[in-house]
Motif scaffolding. Sequence first.
Motif, short mmCIF file in Angstrom:
data_model
loop_
_atom_site.label_atom_id
_atom_site.label_comp_id
_atom_site.label_asym_id
_atom_site.label_seq_id
_atom_site.Cartn_x
_atom_site.Cartn_y
_atom_site.Cartn_z
N TRP A 20 0.88 -1.22 -0.11
CA TRP A 20 -0.09 -0.04 0.07
C TRP A 20 0.87 1.12 0.00
CZ3 TRP A 20 0.27 3.26 4.45
CH2 TRP A 20 0.88 2.74 5.37
N LYS A 21 2.14 0.97 0.26
CA LYS A 21 2.94 2.30 0.29
C LYS A 21 3.53 2.65 -1.14
CE LYS A 21 5.63 0.51 3.36
NZ LYS A 21 5.02 -0.92 3.78
N THR A 34 -6.44 6.17 3.15
CA THR A 34 -6.69 6.47 4.44
C THR A 34 -5.36 7.33 4.96
OG1 THR A 34 -5.86 4.74 5.57
CG2 THR A 34 -8.10 4.59 5.04
N MET A 35 -4.39 7.12 4.42
CA MET A 35 -3.12 7.68 4.83
C MET A 35 -2.65 8.92 3.97
SD MET A 35 -2.06 6.62 7.72
CE MET A 35 -0.47 7.12 8.10
N GLU A 81 3.34 -3.01 11.37
CA GLU A 81 3.69 -2.08 10.68
C GLU A 81 2.77 -0.78 10.98
OE1 GLU A 81 3.00 -2.36 6.30
OE2 GLU A 81 4.71 -1.62 6.07
N MET A 97 2.47 3.29 10.50
CA MET A 97 2.70 4.42 9.90
C MET A 97 1.95 5.79 10.68
SD MET A 97 2.65 5.79 6.03
CE MET A 97 4.35 4.88 5.44
N PHE A 98 2.61 6.84 10.84
CA PHE A 98 1.93 8.13 11.15
C PHE A 98 2.29 9.47 10.59
CE2 PHE A 98 4.91 9.39 14.33
CZ PHE A 98 5.70 8.28 14.67
N ILE A 99 1.34 10.24 10.66
CA ILE A 99 1.86 11.44 9.87
C ILE A 99 1.92 12.54 10.96
CG2 ILE A 99 1.11 13.13 8.35
CD1 ILE A 99 -0.72 11.06 7.02
N TYR A 155 5.59 11.98 7.29
CA TYR A 155 5.33 10.49 7.44
C TYR A 155 6.34 9.66 8.23
CZ TYR A 155 1.59 10.96 4.24
OH TYR A 155 0.19 11.14 3.51
N LEU A 161 7.46 5.99 9.55
CA LEU A 161 7.37 4.56 9.35
C LEU A 161 7.99 3.62 10.47
CD1 LEU A 161 6.15 2.59 7.88
CD2 LEU A 161 7.98 2.36 6.44
N TYR A 166 8.36 -0.15 12.52
CA TYR A 166 7.86 -1.62 12.53
C TYR A 166 8.18 -1.71 14.18
CZ TYR A 166 8.05 -1.75 7.64
OH TYR A 166 7.79 -1.70 6.19
N ARG A 200 -2.52 11.43 11.55
CA ARG A 200 -3.28 9.99 11.11
C ARG A 200 -2.56 9.16 11.12
NH1 ARG A 200 -7.49 10.31 6.66
NH2 ARG A 200 -8.36 11.83 7.59
N PHE A 201 -2.81 7.71 11.48
CA PHE A 201 -1.96 6.65 11.73
C PHE A 201 -2.74 5.27 11.21
CE2 PHE A 201 -3.83 4.46 15.21
CZ PHE A 201 -4.65 5.44 15.87
N ILE A 202 -1.89 4.41 10.83
CA ILE A 202 -2.57 2.99 10.66
C ILE A 202 -1.47 2.10 11.21
CG2 ILE A 202 -1.26 3.01 8.40
CD1 ILE A 202 -3.68 1.80 7.34
#
Lengths: 82, 148
Positions: A34-35, A75-76, B5, B7-9, B60, B62, B64, B87-89
């Motif tokens: 997705w990246k 979403t990101m 994994e 990721m956040f902004i 951004y 990233l 892990y 935002r994050f995922i």
Amino acid sequence: MSDRRPMQRRPPRRRSRRRVRINPLLNGVDRVDWKDVDFLREFLGDRARITPRRVNRSPARIQRRIRVAIQRARTMALLPYE
Amino acid sequence: MNGYEFMFILDPTLDDAASLEVVDRVEAIVTAQGGHVVSLKPWERRRLAYPIEGHNEGLYMLCYFDAPPAAITGIRSRVRLTEGVLRFIVLRTDQETRERDQAADIRRRQERAARAAEQAARKQARAEGGGPPHRSSSPGRPAAKESR
């Protein structure tokens, strides 16, 4: 009663199946990241909508992964919704 | 322990010190919930596909990490409340996929840099003149007549 013509039975038509030519970009692709924005962008139309399998010429398996990846990227804010 | 994994902004308008604070806080959240951070690096400063909280670009990050599954909801809720995180995922991965993704990421970065350098070099060469004139500078062909 007048004679009726016996019903004609048509031979069952065989549907022609043309071989789906795989999208070369998708050759050997297993994991859709997705990246990977550059890769995913190819599968977005001009309104940023996901192009259908018909257009992508992608196998069902990969199309599902593409969809999931694009939604995550959206979403990101890596890809647009519209 | 599962691999994740994450990721956040970050708010791009924060100065270096403030950004560092936020990142440290996020890392602390993961650790406090029982997670073990494997890597946490800036990923890209880029333009957002749509405005978030009034911002048009973001930083951004990233990350892990490994953590017991029970820790994830705690991490999510705390990160959500962290100021500076737009935002994050958080996604499940495993070691193998993680390594492949990291390698792919590095490769993509190199390719992009190579392409950008090539374009810049080409632009430079064109600006200096010489070589055949660009197509756009010559008169166009007369339009083809319709055949009937």
